[in-house]
Write a protein that holds these residues in place. Structure first.
Motif, short mmCIF file in Angstrom:
data_model
loop_
_atom_site.label_atom_id
_atom_site.label_comp_id
_atom_site.label_asym_id
_atom_site.label_seq_id
_atom_site.Cartn_x
_atom_site.Cartn_y
_atom_site.Cartn_z
N GLY A 27 0.81 -1.22 0.00
CA GLY A 27 0.00 0.00 0.00
C GLY A 27 0.84 1.26 0.00
N THR A 81 0.86 4.06 -2.94
CA THR A 81 0.61 5.47 -2.61
C THR A 81 1.75 6.36 -3.08
N LEU A 86 -7.08 1.76 -3.09
CA LEU A 86 -6.99 1.73 -1.63
C LEU A 86 -8.34 1.51 -0.98
N VAL A 97 -5.44 3.45 5.26
CA VAL A 97 -6.06 3.82 3.98
C VAL A 97 -6.50 5.27 3.98
N ALA A 154 -3.56 7.52 3.64
CA ALA A 154 -3.04 7.45 2.27
C ALA A 154 -3.92 8.25 1.31
#
Length: 421
Positions: free
Chosen positions: A18, A22, A43, A83, A86
């Motif tokens: 992740g 990002t 995401l 998440v 991000a």
């Protein structure tokens, strides 16, 4: 990172992937291709899939799991906060509020910053990144950090854990009728002391390094006089996230501009679904939104002269309906909740007698905490402690440590309800 990798390998794998997505998307957003939609969609999509998976598996229930025990090696802890941080990073780049991080490790430090990963609060990249560059340990930061850690431990072990035991006993009893509201009432205070204590604890860890995390709760939010005041002081950073990255983002469009209440209702429904994708949380979010809208229509939020009578009436009004919403929040089966509430009024006195000492300790400690909150006024609790004379402060530290040792609940595992989100 090493601990996460050993005990929760899936968590570590997703966080690394992740973070990479990002970072890559952040450097692509300014191009003509709609990278922002692809990045956010990836995401949020994974978060939705994972939450759907959680709703399908009935045995995942962190409320009854020992925090120090095995929470499942394939469980992803802190996914929602990761998440959302991000997404805020990508959207801030798209809005040109910030520039993409010049280092992958700097972005990963923001996304995987331990004190914010498991229980929040949510932060903007620019806010934390500036502090990371100036992080250091000083005598003052160490002192303030230890005060917050001590305060968080006191609130959790002496208040939250005792409230958890009382809550579970009431929930498993033969309580019925209007007395069922007592379950929601106890749960409301439990979730406040449990969640806010984690924030205090992690704020303290961060403060040691001179990194100040944002407050997630206003002091005495439990005595709000209406729902509007409550939401201004409850899980502040999550509400600000939905305000800045959903509500304000959508209100720009003509369709929503003419229907602000409908958008507000949708926002609260999404806040409900943030806790889990189920009808239970959707209904909770829907009713929360309706409550706010009704107060706005009735102009309950307008500033008026608050007398002692109106203030206490407002507190009673909010706690009453808040207890109803809490029942919806904790009972996944609405029909089961309805059957309990529609039964004959019954207060399980045997449970209260069993918890007689527990309730006495809770009342005394709650009054103590509330007095501190009143005296602190606009100061954070560690700053308030710093204003007290040295000899009084030492007595206070010894008292809190003694309360933890004498009245803290360590048996039966440590409940951590909000970490499930």
């Amino acid at each position: 990172m090493l601990t996460i990798g050993i005990f929760m390998p899936l968590t570590l794998f997703f966080f690394l992937v992740g973070s990479g997505i990002t970072f890559w998307m952040g450097n692509k957003i300014q191009s003509s291709f709609p990278w922002i939609g692809l990045g956010i969609g990836t995401l949020i999509g994974f978060l939705i899939v994972y939450k759907l998976k959680e709703s399908w598996i009935d045995h995942i229930s962190l409320l009854e799991v020992n925090f120090w025990g095995n929470t499942g090696i394939w469980q992803i802890v802190g996914l929602s906060f990761f998440v959302f941080n991000a997404v805020s990073y990508l959207m801030d780049i798209r809005r040109r509020f910030i520039k993409p991080a010049d280092s992958f490790f700097k972005l990963m430090l923001y996304l995987l910053y331990f004190p914010t990963l498991h229980a929040g609060p949510l932060h903007r990249f620019s806010y934390l990144n500036e502090q990371f560059d100036q992080a250091n340990i000083s005598e003052k930061s160490l002192s303030n950090g230890m005060r917050l850690i001590l305060w968080g431990l006191f609130k959790n072990l002496v208040l939250a854990q005792r409230l958890s035991h009382l809550f579970l006993s009431l929930k498993e009893s033969d309580i019925g009728g209007w007395w069922t509201l007592l379950i929601g009432f106890v749960f409301f205070f439990y979730i406040y002391f449990s969640f806010s204590s984690y924030v205090d604890f992690f704020q303290g860890i961060s403060e040691i390094f001179n990194v100040q995390l944002k407050d997630n709760f206003h002091k005495r939010v439990y005595f709000s006089i209406n729902r509007h005041e409550f939401w201004k002081g409850w899980h502040i950073t999550l509400n600000e996230w939905f305000r800045d990255y959903f509500f304000y983002w959508q209100i720009k469009f003509q369709f929503w501009r003419n229907k602000p209440y409908l958008l507000l209702l949708l926002t609260y429904m999404l806040i409900g679904l943030w806790h889990g994708i189920s009808w239970q949380y959707l209904l909770w979010g829907l009713l929360s939104g309706c409550w706010i809208i009704l107060e706005k229509i009735g102009k309950v939020t307008e500033k008026v002269t608050v007398t002692h009578i109106s203030k206490y009436a407002g507190i009673f009004y909010h706690l009453f309906f808040c207890s109803i919403l809490a029942l919806i929040f904790i009972f996944p089966n609405i029909s089961q909740l309805w059957n309990i509430c529609s039964n004959e009024n019954n207060l399980p006195l045997e449970v209260l007698k069993l918890h007689q000492r527990n309730i006495g300790v809770l009342l005394f400690m709650f009054i103590l905490v509330d007095i501190f909150h009143m005296n602190a006024k606009g100061l954070r609790i560690d700053e308030y402690f710093g204003t007290i004379a040295t000899w009084k402060r030492r007595i206070l530290y010894l008292s809190l440590c003694s309360f933890i040792i004498l009245f803290g609940v360590f048996s039966g595992g440590i409940d951590n309800y909000y970490l499930r989100f």
